[in-house]
Write a protein that holds these residues in place. Structure first.
Motif, PDB file in Angstrom:
ATOM      1  N   LYS A  77       0.833  -1.204   0.000  1.00  0.00           N
ATOM      2  CA  LYS A  77       0.000   0.000   0.000  1.00  0.00           C
ATOM      3  C   LYS A  77       0.863   1.248   0.000  1.00  0.00           C
ATOM      4  CE  LYS A  77      -4.085   1.930   2.274  1.00  0.00           C
ATOM      5  NZ  LYS A  77      -5.055   1.773   3.394  1.00  0.00           N
ATOM      6  N   ALA A  78       1.950   1.228   0.770  1.00  0.00           N
ATOM      7  CA  ALA A  78       2.853   2.375   0.822  1.00  0.00           C
ATOM      8  C   ALA A  78       3.493   2.651  -0.536  1.00  0.00           C
ATOM      9  CB  ALA A  78       3.937   2.135   1.863  1.00  0.00           C
ATOM     10  N   LYS A  79       3.666   1.601  -1.316  1.00  0.00           N
ATOM     11  CA  LYS A  79       4.240   1.720  -2.665  1.00  0.00           C
ATOM     12  C   LYS A  79       3.168   1.940  -3.730  1.00  0.00           C
ATOM     13  CE  LYS A  79       8.780   1.105  -2.351  1.00  0.00           C
ATOM     14  NZ  LYS A  79       9.760   2.019  -2.978  1.00  0.00           N
ATOM     15  N   GLU A  80       1.912   2.084  -3.286  1.00  0.00           N
ATOM     16  CA  GLU A  80       0.764   2.263  -4.197  1.00  0.00           C
ATOM     17  C   GLU A  80       0.693   1.125  -5.204  1.00  0.00           C
ATOM     18  OE1 GLU A  80       1.319   6.222  -5.777  1.00  0.00           O
ATOM     19  OE2 GLU A  80       0.258   7.103  -4.072  1.00  0.00           O
ATOM     20  N   ALA A  81       0.915  -0.084  -4.705  1.00  0.00           N
ATOM     21  CA  ALA A  81       0.895  -1.273  -5.560  1.00  0.00           C
ATOM     22  C   ALA A  81      -0.186  -2.236  -5.077  1.00  0.00           C
ATOM     23  CB  ALA A  81       2.253  -1.970  -5.536  1.00  0.00           C
ATOM     24  N   SER A  82      -0.710  -3.017  -6.013  1.00  0.00           N
ATOM     25  CA  SER A  82      -1.704  -4.033  -5.675  1.00  0.00           C
ATOM     26  C   SER A  82      -1.135  -5.416  -5.987  1.00  0.00           C
ATOM     27  CB  SER A  82      -3.006  -3.796  -6.452  1.00  0.00           C
ATOM     28  OG  SER A  82      -2.751  -3.658  -7.839  1.00  0.00           O
ATOM     29  N   PHE A  83      -1.885  -6.454  -5.609  1.00  0.00           N
ATOM     30  CA  PHE A  83      -1.420  -7.829  -5.771  1.00  0.00           C
ATOM     31  C   PHE A  83      -2.597  -8.727  -6.131  1.00  0.00           C
ATOM     32  CE2 PHE A  83      -1.019 -12.067  -3.890  1.00  0.00           C
ATOM     33  CZ  PHE A  83       0.109 -12.528  -4.549  1.00  0.00           C
ATOM     34  N   TYR A  84      -2.370  -9.656  -7.096  1.00  0.00           N
ATOM     35  CA  TYR A  84      -3.405 -10.610  -7.494  1.00  0.00           C
ATOM     36  C   TYR A  84      -2.794 -11.986  -7.746  1.00  0.00           C
ATOM     37  CZ  TYR A  84      -6.357  -6.541  -8.474  1.00  0.00           C
ATOM     38  OH  TYR A  84      -7.071  -5.377  -8.372  1.00  0.00           O
ATOM     39  N   LYS A  85      -3.496 -13.011  -7.302  1.00  0.00           N
ATOM     40  CA  LYS A  85      -3.212 -14.374  -7.739  1.00  0.00           C
ATOM     41  C   LYS A  85      -4.053 -14.610  -8.989  1.00  0.00           C
ATOM     42  CE  LYS A  85      -2.101 -16.481  -3.265  1.00  0.00           C
ATOM     43  NZ  LYS A  85      -2.457 -17.538  -2.292  1.00  0.00           N
ATOM     44  N   ILE A  86      -3.403 -15.102 -10.062  1.00  0.00           N
ATOM     45  CA  ILE A  86      -4.110 -15.212 -11.339  1.00  0.00           C
ATOM     46  C   ILE A  86      -3.922 -16.588 -11.964  1.00  0.00           C
ATOM     47  CG2 ILE A  86      -3.945 -12.733 -11.745  1.00  0.00           C
ATOM     48  CD1 ILE A  86      -1.718 -13.285 -13.738  1.00  0.00           C
ATOM     49  N   ASN A  87      -4.593 -16.791 -13.114  1.00  0.00           N
ATOM     50  CA  ASN A  87      -4.693 -18.129 -13.702  1.00  0.00           C
ATOM     51  C   ASN A  87      -3.767 -18.363 -14.889  1.00  0.00           C
ATOM     52  OD1 ASN A  87      -5.986 -16.401 -15.451  1.00  0.00           O
ATOM     53  ND2 ASN A  87      -7.863 -17.601 -15.650  1.00  0.00           N
ATOM     54  N   ARG A  88      -2.649 -17.657 -14.928  1.00  0.00           N
ATOM     55  CA  ARG A  88      -1.646 -17.943 -15.969  1.00  0.00           C
ATOM     56  C   ARG A  88      -0.594 -18.881 -15.401  1.00  0.00           C
ATOM     57  NH1 ARG A  88       2.664 -15.660 -13.863  1.00  0.00           N
ATOM     58  NH2 ARG A  88       2.546 -13.582 -12.929  1.00  0.00           N
ATOM     59  N   GLY A  89       0.298 -19.342 -16.276  1.00  0.00           N
ATOM     60  CA  GLY A  89       1.446 -20.089 -15.819  1.00  0.00           C
ATOM     61  C   GLY A  89       2.511 -19.144 -15.287  1.00  0.00           C
ATOM     62  N   GLY A  90       3.560 -19.720 -14.706  1.00  0.00           N
ATOM     63  CA  GLY A  90       4.675 -18.905 -14.239  1.00  0.00           C
ATOM     64  C   GLY A  90       4.542 -18.512 -12.784  1.00  0.00           C
ATOM     65  N   ASP A  91       5.512 -17.752 -12.316  1.00  0.00           N
ATOM     66  CA  ASP A  91       5.588 -17.370 -10.911  1.00  0.00           C
ATOM     67  C   ASP A  91       5.149 -15.911 -10.751  1.00  0.00           C
ATOM     68  OD1 ASP A  91       6.913 -16.835  -8.145  1.00  0.00           O
ATOM     69  OD2 ASP A  91       7.287 -18.967  -8.461  1.00  0.00           O
ATOM     70  N   ILE A  92       5.922 -15.124 -10.025  1.00  0.00           N
ATOM     71  CA  ILE A  92       5.520 -13.745  -9.735  1.00  0.00           C
ATOM     72  C   ILE A  92       6.075 -12.780 -10.785  1.00  0.00           C
ATOM     73  CG2 ILE A  92       7.472 -13.159  -8.212  1.00  0.00           C
ATOM     74  CD1 ILE A  92       5.256 -11.793  -6.400  1.00  0.00           C
ATOM     75  N   THR A  93       5.272 -11.779 -11.131  1.00  0.00           N
ATOM     76  CA  THR A  93       5.646 -10.774 -12.120  1.00  0.00           C
ATOM     77  C   THR A  93       5.166  -9.413 -11.645  1.00  0.00           C
ATOM     78  OG1 THR A  93       5.524 -12.347 -13.959  1.00  0.00           O
ATOM     79  CG2 THR A  93       5.376 -10.050 -14.531  1.00  0.00           C
ATOM     80  N   TYR A  94       5.902  -8.392 -12.021  1.00  0.00           N
ATOM     81  CA  TYR A  94       5.515  -7.006 -11.737  1.00  0.00           C
ATOM     82  C   TYR A  94       5.079  -6.336 -13.039  1.00  0.00           C
ATOM     83  CZ  TYR A  94       6.312  -1.968 -11.514  1.00  0.00           C
ATOM     84  OH  TYR A  94       6.178  -0.606 -11.640  1.00  0.00           O
ATOM     85  N   HIS A  95       4.026  -5.525 -12.953  1.00  0.00           N
ATOM     86  CA  HIS A  95       3.630  -4.642 -14.054  1.00  0.00           C
ATOM     87  C   HIS A  95       3.541  -3.222 -13.520  1.00  0.00           C
ATOM     88  CE1 HIS A  95       2.818  -8.119 -16.434  1.00  0.00           C
ATOM     89  NE2 HIS A  95       1.722  -8.455 -15.786  1.00  0.00           N
ATOM     90  N   GLY A  96       3.917  -2.262 -14.358  1.00  0.00           N
ATOM     91  CA  GLY A  96       3.817  -0.875 -13.926  1.00  0.00           C
ATOM     92  C   GLY A  96       4.014   0.089 -15.082  1.00  0.00           C
ATOM     93  N   PRO A  97       3.866   1.376 -14.819  1.00  0.00           N
ATOM     94  CA  PRO A  97       4.080   2.392 -15.855  1.00  0.00           C
ATOM     95  C   PRO A  97       5.456   2.257 -16.482  1.00  0.00           C
ATOM     96  CG  PRO A  97       3.100   3.357 -13.880  1.00  0.00           C
ATOM     97  CD  PRO A  97       3.488   1.954 -13.515  1.00  0.00           C
ATOM     98  N   GLY A  98       5.544   2.565 -17.763  1.00  0.00           N
ATOM     99  CA  GLY A  98       6.811   2.449 -18.475  1.00  0.00           C
ATOM    100  C   GLY A  98       7.075   1.058 -19.013  1.00  0.00           C
ATOM    101  N   GLN A  99       6.079   0.210 -18.911  1.00  0.00           N
ATOM    102  CA  GLN A  99       6.201  -1.173 -19.377  1.00  0.00           C
ATOM    103  C   GLN A  99       5.113  -1.430 -20.428  1.00  0.00           C
ATOM    104  OE1 GLN A  99       4.812  -4.514 -16.801  1.00  0.00           O
ATOM    105  NE2 GLN A  99       6.995  -4.961 -16.577  1.00  0.00           N
ATOM    106  N   ILE A 100       5.488  -2.043 -21.542  1.00  0.00           N
ATOM    107  CA  ILE A 100       4.499  -2.437 -22.542  1.00  0.00           C
ATOM    108  C   ILE A 100       4.021  -3.844 -22.204  1.00  0.00           C
ATOM    109  CG2 ILE A 100       4.105  -3.051 -24.958  1.00  0.00           C
ATOM    110  CD1 ILE A 100       6.099  -0.889 -25.754  1.00  0.00           C
ATOM    111  N   VAL A 101       2.741  -3.956 -21.879  1.00  0.00           N
ATOM    112  CA  VAL A 101       2.136  -5.256 -21.618  1.00  0.00           C
ATOM    113  C   VAL A 101       1.283  -5.613 -22.832  1.00  0.00           C
ATOM    114  CG1 VAL A 101       0.656  -6.594 -20.091  1.00  0.00           C
ATOM    115  CG2 VAL A 101       2.151  -4.841 -19.142  1.00  0.00           C
ATOM    116  N   GLY A 102       1.469  -6.818 -23.336  1.00  0.00           N
ATOM    117  CA  GLY A 102       0.711  -7.280 -24.498  1.00  0.00           C
ATOM    118  C   GLY A 102      -0.052  -8.548 -24.173  1.00  0.00           C
TER     119      GLY A 102
END
Length: 238
Positions: A77-102
């Motif tokens: 919360k202090a970092k203004e970040a959220s967290f979700y468990k999701i249904n893709r493969g793989g482990d933990i990933t970060y997404h944020g501004p300045g990143q192209i997500v496709g």
């Protein structure tokens, strides 16, 4: 086989909202396939490609280890970040501004029914794009994504990938660091890999910022060629 792909750039959009939208598009394709099978019809299925930037968020795949997130809820919360468990493969990933997500949401029956090939072509799309900026990027054996200086003490990941597929329909996709705040990667063990760093295109080029729209254009050019696809622009969803 419908090789037309509907392109949408969603801009900066909440992760959960985008995930719900992905699920909606994914389910429409799956429902059409089920209907075709039941009715003996051959109505074409749609394909989509979403570009998006997310506010700071960490996502944990089905096979992920919660211990790879190194902060608690209050620190997130202090970092203004959220967290979700999701249904893709793989482990933990970060997404944020300045990143192209496709997020390609494709019916692979329209292209090829091979998930391994699908991932390798997504990697190749990124490798070819970054080569246009003078970077020699490559795959790292057993580690999905795109890397620099593989096999050296300086190995670093520039693009993470994680997908889900059901009935040969894909969702989730790739996250390519362009002007990313790399400090956010320090709050996790990226993809569960402890001994390798993360980088961003602007850092590799020694620039303050890189034109993200230019990078998107190059990604799409290589996507069309590798997948023998035909992209068409859709109205942006608000």
């Amino acid at each position: 086989m419908n090789k037309k792909v509907i392109l949408q750039d969603l801009g900066l959009k909440d992760y959960k909202e985008t995930w719900d939208y992905q699920e909606e598009l994914f389910q429409e394709i799956v429902d059409q396939k089920i209907q075709n099978r039941r009715n003996g019809t051959q109505e074409p299925t749609q394909n989509h490609f979403l570009f998006v930037e997310h506010p700071h968020v960490y996502t944990l795949g089905k096979s992920g280890n919660m211990d790879n997130l190194l902060v608690n809820e209050a620190q997130l919360k202090a970092k203004e970040a959220s967290f979700y468990k999701i249904n893709r493969g793989g482990d933990i990933t970060y997404h944020g501004p300045g990143q192209i997500v496709g997020y390609p949401i494709l019916d692979l029956d329209n292209f090829f029914t091979d998930i391994h090939k699908y991932l390798r072509l997504l990697e190749e799309m990124v490798i070819l794009t970054l080569a246009e900026y003078g970077l020699k990027c490559e795959r790292s054996e057993g580690e999905t994504g795109v890397w620099l200086d593989v096999g050296t003490p300086f190995a670093r990941k520039i693009c993470a990938m994680g997908v889900r597929a059901s009935r040969w329909v894909t969702m989730h996709g790739f996250a390519l660091n362009i002007n990313a705040n790399l400090g956010y990667f320090d709050l996790m063990i990226p993809c569960g890999i402890k001994d390798k760093a993360v980088t961003s295109l602007n850092v590799e080029l020694g620039q303050k910022t890189v034109d993200m729209d230019e990078v998107k254009g190059k990604l799409l050019k290589h996507f069309e060629h590798l997948f023998e696809a035909e992209l068409s622009q859709a109205k942006v969803v608000s």
